[in-house]
Design an enzyme around this catalytic site. Structure first.
Site, short mmCIF file in Angstrom:
data_model
loop_
_atom_site.label_atom_id
_atom_site.label_comp_id
_atom_site.label_asym_id
_atom_site.label_seq_id
_atom_site.Cartn_x
_atom_site.Cartn_y
_atom_site.Cartn_z
N ARG A 1 0.61 -0.92 -0.11
CA ARG A 1 -0.04 -0.21 0.01
C ARG A 1 0.82 1.38 0.01
O ARG A 1 0.58 2.56 -0.70
CB ARG A 1 -1.07 0.22 1.00
CG ARG A 1 -0.91 0.44 2.83
CD ARG A 1 0.06 -1.08 3.08
NE ARG A 1 0.64 -0.60 4.11
CZ ARG A 1 1.51 -1.01 4.70
NH1 ARG A 1 1.31 -2.33 4.87
NH2 ARG A 1 2.18 -1.30 6.32
N ASN B 1 2.53 6.67 16.69
CA ASN B 1 2.50 6.31 17.73
C ASN B 1 2.11 7.32 18.42
O ASN B 1 1.81 8.59 17.51
CB ASN B 1 4.28 5.67 17.97
CG ASN B 1 5.08 6.99 17.72
OD1 ASN B 1 5.12 7.54 18.98
ND2 ASN B 1 5.30 6.76 16.51
N ALA C 1 3.05 8.70 20.70
CA ALA C 1 3.49 9.76 21.38
C ALA C 1 4.68 10.85 20.66
O ALA C 1 4.96 12.04 21.77
CB ALA C 1 5.58 8.29 22.53
N CYS D 1 -2.26 -14.59 35.67
CA CYS D 1 -2.83 -15.73 36.30
C CYS D 1 -4.26 -16.45 35.20
O CYS D 1 -4.31 -17.35 34.80
CB CYS D 1 -3.89 -16.14 37.63
SG CYS D 1 -4.87 -14.20 37.28
N CYS E 1 -7.97 20.93 29.25
CA CYS E 1 -6.35 19.63 28.72
C CYS E 1 -5.49 20.96 29.08
O CYS E 1 -5.63 22.17 29.85
CB CYS E 1 -6.79 20.61 26.94
SG CYS E 1 -5.06 19.71 26.49
#
Length: 622
Positions: free
Chosen positions: A59, A118, A120, A173, A436
């Site tokens: 792509r 991403n 960050a 677990c 914000c």
């Protein structure tokens, strides 16, 4: 010139004289560069840290086979110039997080176009554009869905105005003892790969977890004390050491993992009082059936159909042999790294996950589905990237003309909404969120933490960097003393790392000023002492302009705030997204924010449900 005759003369002049920054040269980035040069933009810079992978070629059309392993930014530049040799494109094979790309650097551009993968990096670019007062056009794709939004300081929401949902995690677990969903089995299979061939981690051991409170009781104790040769527990030694001792024999591995260990789990009677017990499998008698799915015709593509358990067994054996050979060929101390595009590694995880799923009565998944879930990948659709990139450039043209009111966020949908729209615009620009902690007039957060337990290093890593997305924070007390608690200068405050917050002068109602020079971002942190938190949490953050010292003493408790919702369908939105490794991890960085600041999984616009995309484009592992 490309683009001449399409735009009116005034707009063409603006295009000719404008300078554009494209951050990211992946799926959307390739389309953006092509669109920009064909529209007539002359001055373009592109930044991307990645190199080209074979998986990109389906792509990212600016790249071809001969480009594999080369810089995306540099190859994208050369390919885009073939569409318009008159363009002047500067390519940087670098991270946008590099300090040299500072506010002064951003201020030279008329518009910044994000094509990132991403959070960050997105957070970082968002803050720099706000500081430089440069318009930012954010975009994202997730399969057939897409989104474009404009970010302008003081006029629109910034990227961080609405907190993003945290990654999905599972207790160890659950992974080891009581899986109930396909994703549990896939996570287990990826851990198994590391135990056998990858970087060993005791915390990711796939052996049954006898520390599980549910497993407690006489049966569990008996199982733990039983002889290894009788219960197949292999003396609880390293899975890899045992596997190597038996030469990675597929039959022995299968018997231990899918027969002996399952019997061991069955001996923990408490686990199966309220849930369906697992069924051990016999290597020599594998069923030729598919759990939870009708058998697809044989002519369906291998990756698209669910394998029978017998087929999984064969794939397991073949992939074990191939991976063992790869592992033995490595230098001593080296290990394999799981890669979704490595056939043997992907076959191993798909086979193991489906075998385990069958044992626990969980629906099987095709190899394609397992690959998507194992990497948290949403399949990339080239057409979606193309449409979104086109909308980004249209937004950029409106920004250059000063027509900001016409730059509403736009959502691309797979199916028409009730109005028959596939491309759905919001009715108006979304105003900044006054709560914000990034773009409000006085960015402030309230931090509830046990000041007698949390260390300065934990404050820096878990709170300032991970939860508040800073890169190189400096922190000082706002008490008149100006004491420096954390410094981005190497070694300056290293002596504070292991001290508790109390030991460096932070107490209940302390105000700390934190600034990040790289982001030109300053934040007031009001600290409240609190000793009890929900399980797995070590702090709470409340963002907003109302987080002031007086109110911090009465910070919202349970019921006044709520956690960000988990994304139950495991979609981390973005093209080829691998941002979140779905595995049992610490929850120390979970945040609590005011209910008004927490976005629902869906937002409503024009009376329609529209998915809010967040992460985009290329794979990145955290």
């Amino acid at each position: 010139m490309a683009g001449a005759g399409i735009l009116d003369s005034e707009l063409q002049k603006l295009v000719d004289s404008s300078k554009i920054l494209v951050v990211g040269a992946g799926g959307i980035g390739c389309e953006l560069l092509k669109n920009l040069v064909l529209t007539g933009f002359k001055e373009i810079e592109v930044i991307d840290l990645d190199t080209i992978d074979v998986s990109n070629l389906n792509r990212q059309f600016l790249f071809h086979k001969q480009h594999v392993g080369k810089s995306k930014a540099k190859v994208a530049k050369e390919s885009a110039l073939q569409f318009n040799p008159d363009a002047n494109i500067t390519a940087h094979h670098d991270s946008i997080m590099n300090p040299k790309y500072n506010i002064s650097y951003f201020q030279q551009f008329n518009v910044v176009l994000n094509a990132l993968d991403n959070r960050a990096a997105r957070n970082h670019v968002n803050r720099l554009c706000l500081a430089a007062e440069v318009p930012l056009i954010e975009s994202g794709t997730a399969g057939f869905d897409g989104q474009v939004e404009l970010i302008v300081k003081g006029k629109t929401k910034c990227y961080e105005c609405d907190p993003k949902a945290p990654q999905k995690t599972f207790p160890g677990c659950t992974i080891r003892n009581t899986p109930s969903d396909p994703i549990h089995c896939i996570v287990w299979a990826k851990h198994l790969f590391n135990q056998l061939f990858g970087e060993e981690d005791p915390d990711q051991d796939v052996s049954p977890d006898t520390a599980d409170p549910e497993a407690a009781g006489e049966a569990g104790e008996g199982a733990l004390k039983a002889k290894a040769t009788e219960e197949g527990n292999v003396e609880r030694v390293s899975t890899r050491a045992w596997a190597q001792s038996c030469q990675y024999d597929p039959e022995k591995l299968f018997t231990k993992l899918f027969n002996d260990d399952i019997k061991y789990l069955l001996s923990m009677g408490n686990l199966w009082k309220t849930r369906l017990a697992p069924t051990p499998l016999d290597w020599n008698n594998l069923p030729d059936g598919v759990q939870g799915s009708s058998r697809e015709p044989e002519n369906v593509l291998r990756d698209q159909r669910c394998w029978s358990v017998a087929e999984c067994g064969k794939v397991f054996a073949d992939s074990c042999k191939e991976l063992a050979q790869q592992f033995k060929a490595l230098k001593e101390g080296d290990h394999l790294v799981w890669d979704k595009d490595d056939k043997a590694a992907m076959d191993f995880v798909a086979a193991c996950a489906n075998i385990r799923a069958h044992i626990f009565g969980i629906a099987n998944k095709s190899r394609f589905d397992v690959k998507s879930m194992a990497g948290n990948i949403i399949p990339a659709i080239a057409t979606t990237n193309a449409i979104v990139a086109g909308m980004v450039v249209l937004h950029a043209l409106k920004v250059l003309q000063g027509q900001l009111d016409q730059c509403q966020s736009v959502y691309l949908r797979l199916r028409p909404n009730p109005r028959g729209q596939i491309i759905v615009p919001e009715r108006q620009l979304q105003a900044p969120n006054p709560k914000c902690y990034v773009c409000s007039s006085k960015p402030t957060v309230a931090l509830s933490v046990d000041v007698q337990k949390m260390t300065v290093k934990e404050l820096e890593e878990a709170v300032l960097k991970k939860a508040l997305n800073m890169v190189a924070p400096d922190a000082r007390l706002d008490d008149g003393s100006g004491s420096i608690i954390i410094s981005s200068e190497e070694g300056e405050t290293e002596h504070n790392n292991n001290k508790t917050l109390t030991e460096v002068g932070i107490r209940d109602s302390t105000v700390m000023i934190v600034d990040d020079f790289q982001q030109n971002y300053e934040l007031a942190v009001v600290i409240t002492h609190k000793e009890e938190f929900s399980e797995g949490q070590t702090f709470e953050l409340i963002a907003g302009e109302d987080a002031k010292p007086k109110e911090a003493e009465d910070a919202p408790k349970n019921g006044d705030s709520k956690e960000e919702s988990d994304d139950d369908d495991m979609m981390i939105l973005g093209e080829d997204e691998e941002v979140c490794e779905v595995e049992p991890t610490s929850s120390a960085n979970k945040r609590k924010l005011p209910e008004a600041a927490v976005p629902a999984k869906k937002r409503r616009h024009n009376s329609d449900e529209i998915t809010c995309l967040d992460d985009t484009d290329e794979p990145i592992t955290v």
